[in-house]
Enzyme design. Structure first.
Site, PDB file in Angstrom:
ATOM      1  N   GLY A 162       0.813  -1.199   0.000  1.00  0.00           N
ATOM      2  CA  GLY A 162       0.000   0.000   0.000  1.00  0.00           C
ATOM      3  C   GLY A 162       0.850   1.253   0.000  1.00  0.00           C
ATOM      4  N   HIS A 163       1.891   1.248  -0.845  1.00  0.00           N
ATOM      5  CA  HIS A 163       2.768   2.411  -0.942  1.00  0.00           C
ATOM      6  C   HIS A 163       3.568   2.359  -2.248  1.00  0.00           C
ATOM      7  CE1 HIS A 163       5.415  -0.675   0.910  1.00  0.00           C
ATOM      8  NE2 HIS A 163       6.339  -0.120   0.130  1.00  0.00           N
ATOM      9  N   SER A 164       4.285   3.433  -2.491  1.00  0.00           N
ATOM     10  CA  SER A 164       5.230   3.531  -3.598  1.00  0.00           C
ATOM     11  C   SER A 164       6.521   4.114  -3.036  1.00  0.00           C
ATOM     12  CB  SER A 164       4.676   4.448  -4.690  1.00  0.00           C
ATOM     13  OG  SER A 164       5.606   4.596  -5.745  1.00  0.00           O
ATOM     14  N   ARG A 207       2.366  -0.409  -5.065  1.00  0.00           N
ATOM     15  CA  ARG A 207       2.225  -1.844  -4.885  1.00  0.00           C
ATOM     16  C   ARG A 207       1.407  -2.164  -3.655  1.00  0.00           C
ATOM     17  NH1 ARG A 207       7.723  -1.546  -3.784  1.00  0.00           N
ATOM     18  NH2 ARG A 207       7.490  -0.048  -5.433  1.00  0.00           N
ATOM     19  N   ILE A 264       5.710   6.949  -0.408  1.00  0.00           N
ATOM     20  CA  ILE A 264       4.450   7.643  -0.671  1.00  0.00           C
ATOM     21  C   ILE A 264       3.371   6.675  -0.193  1.00  0.00           C
ATOM     22  CG2 ILE A 264       2.925   8.660  -2.392  1.00  0.00           C
ATOM     23  CD1 ILE A 264       5.427   9.055  -4.162  1.00  0.00           C
TER      24      ILE A 264
END
Length: 131
Positions: A47-49, A94, A119
């Site tokens: 749940g981030h980049s 992702r 992020i």
């Protein structure tokens, strides 16, 4: 989408297989290795980049899905082989889900942990991609 499946060298033996990851296997030098395990049924991870960091994910045991988004398109890739990994370059959102019982996700990262490289909100990710 800036991702790639990469086969990990596998040495087959009747006593069991052996796979080795050295710096010639990945297109980056790695600085951190961590793994996810005992993920409860229905739970999601990721749940981030990342702004700069690259990662290589491997299903050491079991399987899980990697939901990827580059701001334009979304793909879902199932990882379920310990001799194949998924390279995720920077700037890709992702999420990991659909973990099978007993699954283990190994992550090899190009950098040590730095919260400033993450992020964590999808809306912020889309704004980052549109700049």
């Amino acid at each position: 989408m800036d991702i790639a499946r990469i086969l990990i060298p596998k040495i087959e033996d009747n006593r069991g297989n052996l796979s080795v990851i050295e710096n010639d296997v990945l297109p980056f030098e790695f600085k951190r290795v961590y793994y996810l395990y005992d993920v409860p049924a229905g739970a999601e991870r990721g749940g981030h980049s990342h702004i700069e960091q690259k990662e290589f994910l491997i299903a050491l045991s079991g399987s899980f899905d990697v939901v990827l988004n580059d701001g334009q398109e979304q793909k879902i890739i199932t990882l379920n082989k310990p001799f194949e990994g998924l390279l995720i370059n920077q700037g890709i959102w992702r999420e990991l889900n659909n973990f099978s019982s007993g699954s283990v996700c190994l992550v090899i990262a190009s950098a040590v942990f730095d919260e400033g490289d993450y992020i964590r909100k999808f809306e912020d990710f889309l704004a980052f991609k549109n700049n």
